[in-house]
Every structure is written in C-alpha cells, then in structure tokens.
Design an enzyme around this catalytic site. Sequence first.
Site, PDB file in Angstrom:
ATOM      1  N   CYS A 340       0.881  -1.126  -0.163  1.00 33.88           N
ATOM      2  CA  CYS A 340       0.065   0.062  -0.045  1.00 33.88           C
ATOM      3  C   CYS A 340       0.831   1.338   0.027  1.00 33.88           C
ATOM      4  O   CYS A 340       1.650   1.608  -0.996  1.00 33.88           O
ATOM      5  CB  CYS A 340      -1.144  -0.099   1.146  1.00 33.88           C
ATOM      6  SG  CYS A 340      -2.223   0.937   1.078  1.00 33.88           S
ATOM      7  N   HIS A 425      -3.823  -5.615   1.219  1.00 38.54           N
ATOM      8  CA  HIS A 425      -3.661  -5.700   2.599  1.00 38.54           C
ATOM      9  C   HIS A 425      -4.162  -7.141   2.934  1.00 38.54           C
ATOM     10  O   HIS A 425      -5.318  -7.632   2.250  1.00 38.54           O
ATOM     11  CB  HIS A 425      -4.274  -4.827   3.599  1.00 38.54           C
ATOM     12  CG  HIS A 425      -3.783  -3.576   3.398  1.00 38.54           C
ATOM     13  ND1 HIS A 425      -2.627  -3.096   3.842  1.00 38.54           N
ATOM     14  CD2 HIS A 425      -4.413  -2.565   3.017  1.00 38.54           C
ATOM     15  CE1 HIS A 425      -2.358  -1.863   3.668  1.00 38.54           C
ATOM     16  NE2 HIS A 425      -3.553  -1.327   3.281  1.00 38.54           N
TER      17      HIS A 425
END
Length: 505
Positions: A340, A425
Amino acid sequence: MSARAGGALLVAGTTSDAGKSVVTAGICRWLARQGVKVAPFKAQNMSLNSFVTADGAEIGRAQAMQAAACGLEPVADMNPILLKPGSDRRSQVVVMGRPLADVDAMEYGAYKDRLRRVAVEALERLRAEYDAVICEGAGSPAEINLRKGDIANMGLARAAGLPVIVVGDIDRGGVFASLYGTVALLDADDQRLISGFVINKFRGAMELLRPGLDMITELAGRPVLGVLPWVEGNWVDVEDSLALRTDPVPAGPAYGAQTLRVAVVRLPRISNFTDLDALACEPGVVVRFVTTPAELDDADLVVLPGTRATVSDLRWLRERGLAEAVAARAERGLPVLGVCGGYQMLARRIRDDVESGAGEVPGLGLLPAEVEFGPEKILGRPVGTAYGARVAAYEIHHGVVAVDGGAEPFLDGCRAGSVWGTTWHGAMENDEFRRAFLSEVAALAGRAYTPAEPGVSFAELRERRLDALGDLVERHLDTGALLRLLEEGPPAGLPPLPPGGTMGA
C-alpha cells in the site's frame, strides 16, 4: 443460559492498551460458545489498522477480529466512527465506513452531535438484532478534558444505559490507584454505571494480590469480576502501534541458517501492520520492527508497510538514511516488499494533492511506476492469484499506481527483480501464497530456509487464539455476573466515590 434480547455492556479501560479489545473479544467468544447471539461494537475508534467489510465499508481491524470471535461477518454498524490520524493534529473521519472529512482536534468538535446520533443509532440496530452486544470503550473514561463531547465511553454508556466494567493493566503498575481514580474522577451519574473491575495481565502469586482485591472492592464499592493472567504471544489483530514490540532483537549470528529474517520499517504513521502477523506465525520466520539502517543489515526481507502519510513518512525514511539502505539492498538483488503506502514509496514519482498537499515528489524509484492520489478512497475486497495460489485480500488507499512497463504483475501491483509492490492488505494470510512467496525470498536471500510442511493455517491459528481468549474469560472471570449485567443492566445502589464532579454531559 441466555441474555435478554438487546442486552449490552461496555468494556472500558484505565488506559489505552489495557486490554479492552482482547477482553471484549474473549467475552464475545465465550458468549458465542454458549449459544448467545452476540455482536461487538465500538462507537469511535482511533486506529490506523482497519479492515474492509464485504459491502466495502472501512472499520477498525479490532472490530473485524471481534466479529470473528462472534462467528460473524463484520459490518459498519460495529464501528460507526473511525478516526485515522494523518499527523499529530489531523485525522480522517470515517463514518459508517466512508470518509467524511479531514479535521483537526478542534474542528472535530463541530461534528460531535451528529456523530453521537450515528453511534447511538448503530448500537440500537445491533441491539435489535442480537441477544447481546459487547461494546468496547476508547482510551480511558476518565479523560476529563474530553468528557463533555465523549461518544465512546461514558457518553455512550449514559445515552444507552449501559453497565460498564473497567479493565486495568496490572503489568504497568499502579492498577488499584488507576481503578479507583478512574471511578472517582467521574461525576455521580457516570459512577452509577461503573459495575465492576477486571484486572488484566497478571503474573505473580494470587495470595499476594488477594488483599488488594478485597480492599479495592471495599474502597470503590464495586466487585473485581476476575483477574486475567498474562499470556505471552496471544495477540489478535492489535489496534494500534502502542502494542508493537520494540524489544531489541539479536543480530544474525543468534539465528540459524534456516531462519528467515524479516525487517519491517516502523514508519511514524504505520498502518495495517497486522499484514505481517501471518509471517510471524510461520515456523523459522522472525519478524522485527526497525527504525535504523543498521537493523536492515542482516534482514532477508525488508518490508515497507502501509502508512496513513505516504509523503511525510517517505521524507522520514530519507532523513533516517533508510531510503538509501533499502535502495542499496535492491541493487544487490535482496528482497524488498512494499504494501500500500510502502508500495507507493517504491515508485518513481508520487503526485499528492490530496493526503499531504505536497504536489509532486520523487519516490525511491525501485519500481517502474507512478502514483497519483485521488480524492475518492478506494475500498475493496479483491481476489487474485500469485504463484499459482488463490489470494483474497482487501484494499484501502487514495493513491492510484500506474505501472509504466518492464515489470511483472503482482497482486494488482508489480514486481521488478527482487522488489515487489502491492496495494493489497492481508495477502499473507493466504497460506499457500505465503509459503510460496517466502520460498522465493529465501532463494534470493541465499537462505536455507524452507517453509514447514504441511505448514501453518493462519485462519485456524486465529480461531485457536480466539478460543484461548474465550477460555480465559470462562476460567478467570465471574461469567454469572457478566450475564446478570447483560440481563439486568447496572446494579442499583452503587455508591458514589468522592470527589466526583460535574463533567458529565
């Protein structure tokens, strides 16, 4: 065994990290095992560890874990308000799973009345659907400077008529003063809802503790509902970086040639570091959080994790000399993974007029990609494949990464040589993918490590740890008293403590 429909109680704490989240999860798991239809709730959560529900709402990761303890799919009602700090003074306000505004501490006050209604309505919906709702407080209910606008602790308890149990962390020291002081600082109407105490993280002789339990019960006029023992390593999706271990870890020679060493850069605004929990569970894998270049020297894999402040944390990375150290590793063909915000840092260029307002800044240039921050937050539960394995994950980001070419695809991100990047994630929770990824990391790092066979099932491990929390509640808390609080509400006649006050809303 039953709790009346709509029964609820609030688990508060004397401090942050006193154990509210795990006590809440333990009570939820214990009730679920008794056949009680139970759900978790946290009115307002301040955390950079978040999760995406099946319908695309963002909530605190701890509430997703508590939902798992109940055997439920998480929903936005379980955490209607989420605050995600981007700096020491500003936070993104997420309401019912969607970003509302970025505000500082003073601006947030203008939203309090609206948000209190949102929180109370969400709790009412859960109480209408479930036999019991176990609510978790935030910080401490005795933060008297914040009491007037409180919507997470006694403000919620007063609005919903909730009995409150207060958890104290004995490992910090001063637990009896903390318990008594928490009650004494509240006004009389708040005090009437404080129905009992739980002491957490005890390691020692109960014979020595027993007189203190009797004395605090007499002094405070509330019973101690149990003492939970210290259990090493029974983590379950911790809520914030307060719970990250910072103990020194021995350098390379302390480990064998078959040990795989993972160094996670502890960014100032690190988020969703629960991504690494599954790696830490693998036999032969050591995960440590680091802040200096020297701590990368013996690492087989360096991870740049998520962050709520990509540009600011990238600047910190450069100031600490970590950016240069990560680049040097990549040049030597040693593994680097960005997740991310960490992935965004690995790009050639970042354009951010949204999160930091910094405009265009250079990235680390380790992946052939460019990043553009958009005003709309991307929330999703993507599914894909890598190394021939199915990967289910979730994503939460404003930055959109465009890959220029010359890189292999990797979980909706890319890979160039020994550097991987993804916006996803939770990918490491997929067992087959995790073991295949670690095998390649070991090969690139020249390590003799091979994943254990048949290997760890992370989902099963999480379930066992949730069961262990339920066991702690069953063995060490007065579960009969907990059921009475759910069935009957706060006991009548609880005595006020001096000095009390007039902080209540």
